[in-house]
Design a protein around this motif. Structure first.
Motif, PDB file in Angstrom:
ATOM      1  N   THR A 138      12.800  -9.313   8.464  1.00  0.00           N
ATOM      2  CA  THR A 138      11.556  -9.206   7.707  1.00  0.00           C
ATOM      3  C   THR A 138      10.537 -10.194   8.268  1.00  0.00           C
ATOM      4  N   THR A 151       2.648  -1.589  14.301  1.00  0.00           N
ATOM      5  CA  THR A 151       2.830  -1.989  12.906  1.00  0.00           C
ATOM      6  C   THR A 151       2.915  -0.761  12.004  1.00  0.00           C
ATOM      7  N   VAL A 152       3.535  -0.953  10.862  1.00  0.00           N
ATOM      8  CA  VAL A 152       3.554   0.032   9.782  1.00  0.00           C
ATOM      9  C   VAL A 152       3.169  -0.736   8.525  1.00  0.00           C
ATOM     10  N   ASP A 153       2.114  -0.285   7.871  1.00  0.00           N
ATOM     11  CA  ASP A 153       1.596  -0.995   6.694  1.00  0.00           C
ATOM     12  C   ASP A 153       1.347  -2.464   7.010  1.00  0.00           C
ATOM     13  N   GLU A 154       0.800  -2.740   8.199  1.00  0.00           N
ATOM     14  CA  GLU A 154       0.429  -4.066   8.708  1.00  0.00           C
ATOM     15  C   GLU A 154       1.606  -4.936   9.132  1.00  0.00           C
ATOM     16  N   LEU A 155       2.847  -4.483   8.937  1.00  0.00           N
ATOM     17  CA  LEU A 155       4.024  -5.251   9.343  1.00  0.00           C
ATOM     18  C   LEU A 155       4.485  -4.823  10.730  1.00  0.00           C
TER      19      LEU A 155
END
Length: 86
Positions: A33, A13-17
């Protein structure tokens, strides 16, 4: 939708995404997305269950351009693919 059993996955993940994952022995990149999956969380101090993010729905594509939409749920550091949409 198809998935006969819950399958383990490794998700980065990056920034929780979610941005990429390893699943079914393949490397996949997230190509849309992600949408949060919400589930009820129970706690003894709450009178009603609260909704909380339990995972994500997102599209993944591998190096051969095979694409799936998956529901991936997280429990601590572990991830599991719980549904696949073709």
């Amino acid at each position: 939708m198809h998935l006969h059993s819950i399958e383990n996955a490794t998700v980065w993940t990056v920034d929780e995404l979610p941005v990429r994952m390893v699943w079914r022995g393949h490397r996949w990149r997230v190509t849309d997305t992600p949408t949060p999956l919400l589930g009820e969380v129970y706690h003894e101090l709450l009178t009603h269950p609260a909704l909380s993010r339990v995972g994500w729905r997102f599209q993944v594509t591998d190096e051969a351009e095979e694409t799936h939409v998956v529901d991936a749920e997280q429990a601590g550091d572990a991830w599991a693919v719980v549904a696949v949409y073709d």
